[in-house]
Write a protein that holds these residues in place. Structure first.
Motif, mmCIF file in Angstrom:
data_model
loop_
_atom_site.group_PDB
_atom_site.id
_atom_site.type_symbol
_atom_site.label_atom_id
_atom_site.label_comp_id
_atom_site.label_asym_id
_atom_site.label_seq_id
_atom_site.Cartn_x
_atom_site.Cartn_y
_atom_site.Cartn_z
ATOM 1 N N GLU A 150 0.831 -1.205 0.000
ATOM 2 C CA GLU A 150 0.000 0.000 0.000
ATOM 3 C C GLU A 150 0.868 1.259 0.000
ATOM 4 O O GLU A 150 0.570 2.232 -0.705
ATOM 5 C CB GLU A 150 -0.919 -0.011 1.220
ATOM 6 C CG GLU A 150 -2.002 -1.084 1.156
ATOM 7 C CD GLU A 150 -2.855 -1.117 2.409
ATOM 8 O OE1 GLU A 150 -2.509 -0.383 3.367
ATOM 9 O OE2 GLU A 150 -3.848 -1.860 2.441
ATOM 10 N N LYS A 188 0.969 4.145 -2.765
ATOM 11 C CA LYS A 188 0.731 5.551 -2.441
ATOM 12 C C LYS A 188 1.935 6.414 -2.805
ATOM 13 O O LYS A 188 1.785 7.565 -3.225
ATOM 14 C CB LYS A 188 0.410 5.690 -0.958
ATOM 15 C CG LYS A 188 -0.950 5.106 -0.583
ATOM 16 C CD LYS A 188 -1.214 5.210 0.901
ATOM 17 C CE LYS A 188 -2.578 4.618 1.249
ATOM 18 N NZ LYS A 188 -2.844 4.683 2.700
ATOM 19 N N SER A 208 -2.238 16.391 1.098
ATOM 20 C CA SER A 208 -3.021 15.252 1.585
ATOM 21 C C SER A 208 -2.305 13.935 1.309
ATOM 22 O O SER A 208 -2.193 13.071 2.184
ATOM 23 C CB SER A 208 -4.397 15.265 0.923
ATOM 24 O OG SER A 208 -5.121 14.110 1.271
ATOM 25 N N GLN A 209 -1.809 13.786 0.097
ATOM 26 C CA GLN A 209 -1.128 12.542 -0.256
ATOM 27 C C GLN A 209 0.236 12.438 0.425
ATOM 28 O O GLN A 209 0.657 11.359 0.846
ATOM 29 C CB GLN A 209 -0.977 12.449 -1.770
ATOM 30 C CG GLN A 209 -2.313 12.312 -2.495
ATOM 31 C CD GLN A 209 -2.143 12.195 -3.996
ATOM 32 O OE1 GLN A 209 -1.082 12.507 -4.531
ATOM 33 N NE2 GLN A 209 -3.204 11.769 -4.677
ATOM 34 N N GLU A 250 -0.124 11.531 4.154
ATOM 35 C CA GLU A 250 -0.538 10.139 4.316
ATOM 36 C C GLU A 250 0.670 9.210 4.229
ATOM 37 O O GLU A 250 0.727 8.180 4.906
ATOM 38 C CB GLU A 250 -1.564 9.779 3.242
ATOM 39 C CG GLU A 250 -2.221 8.418 3.469
ATOM 40 C CD GLU A 250 -3.333 8.142 2.481
ATOM 41 O OE1 GLU A 250 -3.876 7.027 2.521
ATOM 42 O OE2 GLU A 250 -3.646 9.043 1.675
ATOM 43 N N MET A 251 1.633 9.612 3.390
ATOM 44 C CA MET A 251 2.855 8.820 3.263
ATOM 45 C C MET A 251 3.827 9.094 4.399
ATOM 46 O O MET A 251 4.541 8.200 4.850
ATOM 47 C CB MET A 251 3.545 9.144 1.928
ATOM 48 C CG MET A 251 2.950 8.433 0.736
ATOM 49 S SD MET A 251 3.316 6.670 0.756
ATOM 50 C CE MET A 251 5.094 6.698 0.695
ATOM 51 N N ASP A 306 3.458 10.487 7.825
ATOM 52 C CA ASP A 306 2.627 10.935 8.938
ATOM 53 C C ASP A 306 3.466 11.670 9.985
ATOM 54 O O ASP A 306 4.533 11.205 10.382
ATOM 55 C CB ASP A 306 1.942 9.716 9.580
ATOM 56 C CG ASP A 306 0.963 10.123 10.656
ATOM 57 O OD1 ASP A 306 0.277 11.140 10.470
ATOM 58 O OD2 ASP A 306 0.901 9.419 11.682
#
Length: 455
Positions: free
Chosen positions: A313, A317, A378-379, A382-383, A385
């Motif tokens: 995942e 991403k 946002s992306q 997410e990668m 944190d």
């Protein structure tokens, strides 16, 4: 839990010197050891039924020059009412098999066991004369039989020899040597094999447990064996002693011992029970360890699968983030080129200045759009944190624009690419990076790119 406690208690009691019962067998050296069975001990008139049984364990030191080893020999003149021996002829297909024969001057029935017994284990042998049949049992199972029309007797002037005669001496051990003046049926023979010994009133039993020397008396005193040529150390550990009529097996012996303990009687556990218990405990430990290893393996496998899923995942991403970043860089580059072309066109076309200025302003707004940054942020977050939190832990005064710059640097974009993303000049990016490095106290100590890669 109560059963485990009881078992441990019985094991403790069984290993104490007072309560442990020891069972012995008689070892024959294969050179000159033998026993004499006195005439009055075992007599069979005419064709009367009888049973001879014993436990036997062959030695590994069999004399290769001897063709047979007598286990039981009774001769009366030219007749031999009963012979039991082990065939030890080298390269003979019957080697280490037990053979039996009788001869009354007219009839000579004989039989041979189907299997050799030279495996170092204890084996139960039973020879049964039942009417006109001679039956041979090996380890509780009928193994051979022959019709027996002899009328010979096991009485006479000379005693019976056990363990050797005529230079054919047995090398091994005997235990629970038993004589009966009746024919045991198959169930009784099986019970004797399973129990170790199934005692009865009509039985003449020599169990060797008393370790008598020179003369060995039977358990009930009906007969005697005279020891010939045995040396010290002839008595070795033998078979466990079981009670007549009791149930068989490990649990049965444990139950009997527990009842004795509750009734205040001596707790006598056989050595076979002790070894069975040890092997059972070792087996249980091995099984538990195997289950533990299997559970551990399954958990590790599940953890690996979860880790692989997470990595997959993250990889997906990361690819998506890189793709989005490149898209924004390319889009901003195109917008900058278009803006530059329009600026040049503005200089050449004074009549359209108002309209061109409007287009340029719109392009600048699109180039620096917060919407573009929010998609990227946002992306990126997410990668990575906590990226912004970790930066502000270094210096609370770091601004959102500096966090944006740090994110683009972490994505390994060049100064030119960052400038196009932020709609500024490359030189301005250099200055902003220098100020950010000072805020992070990295000046002259650590490269900004290296530091941000570690966050």
């Amino acid at each position: 839990m109560q059963q485990v406690s009881t078992l441990l208690l019985l094991l403790f009691l069984a290993y104490s010197p007072v309560s442990l019962s020891q069972n012995y067998a008689l070892k024959f050296d294969g050179v000159d050891d033998f026993l004499e069975l006195e005439n009055s001990s075992f007599q069979i008139e005419s064709d009367q039924n009888f049973t001879v049984s014993f436990w036997i364990q062959l030695s590994n030191s069999t004399n290769p020059d001897v063709e047979k080893e007598y286990l039981f020999l009774k001769e009366t003149g030219e007749q031999h009412p009963l012979k039991i021996w082990i065939d030890t002829r080298v390269d003979d297909p019957d080697r280490f098999k037990i053979k039996v024969s009788r001869f009354d001057g007219e009839y000579s029935p004989s039989l041979t066991s189907s299997a050799s017994i030279n495996d170092g284990q204890w084996h139960h042998i039973a020879l049964v004369k039942n009417q006109r049949m001679l039956l041979f049992y090996l380890d509780g199972t009928m193994d051979a039989y022959v019709r027996d029309n002899t009328n010979g007797i096991l009485a006479g002037q000379s005693p019976a020899g056990i363990g050797g005669a005529d230079e054919a001496y047995f090398a091994g051990a005997l235990d629970n040597l038993s004589f009966r003046n009746q024919a045991l049926d198959a169930a009784a023979v099986k019970a004797e094999f399973v129990n170790g010994n199934n005692r009865s009133d009509d039985q003449i039993l020599f169990d060797f447990d008393s370790k008598e020397t020179n003369v060995i008396s039977s358990s009930a005193g009906q007969g005697q064996l005279i020891m010939k040529n045995f040396e010290e150390g002839a008595f070795i550990e033998g078979l466990p002693d079981f009670q007549e009529g009791g149930s068989t097996g490990w649990w049965a012996e444990l139950t009997r011992a527990y009842e004795n303990y509750r009734n205040g009687e001596p707790v006598n556990l056989s050595s076979r029970f002790m070894w069975q218990t040890i092997f059972m405990l070792l087996g249980a430990a091995a099984f538990s360890y195997g289950v533990f290893r299997w559970i551990l393996f399954q958990r590790q496998k599940a953890a690996r699968e979860r880790e692989e899923k997470i990595q997959t995942e993250l990889s997906s991403k990361k690819k998506e983030l890189v793709s989005q970043t490149l898209h924004l860089v390319n889009k901003n580059a195109v917008l900058n080129d278009l803006k530059e072309d329009l600026t040049n066109y503005q200089k050449a076309s004074e009549g359209s200045i108002k309209e061109i200025n409007k287009i340029i302003r719109n392009l600048k707004m699109e180039n620096a759009s917060e919407a573009n940054w929010e998609v990227f942020k946002s992306q990126f977050m997410e990668m990575h944190d906590g990226f912004d939190r970790k930066l502000r832990e270094k210096n609370q005064s770091i601004t959102d624009n500096e966090i944006r710059l740090a994110a683009l640097v972490k994505m390994k974009l060049s100064n030119k690419e960052i400038a196009e993303m932020l709609n500024v000049q490359p030189e301005s990016v250099k200055k902003s990076k220098f100020r950010l490095k000072k805020k992070l106290s990295l000046e002259g100590v650590k490269d900004l790119n290296v530091f941000l890669e570690g966050l």
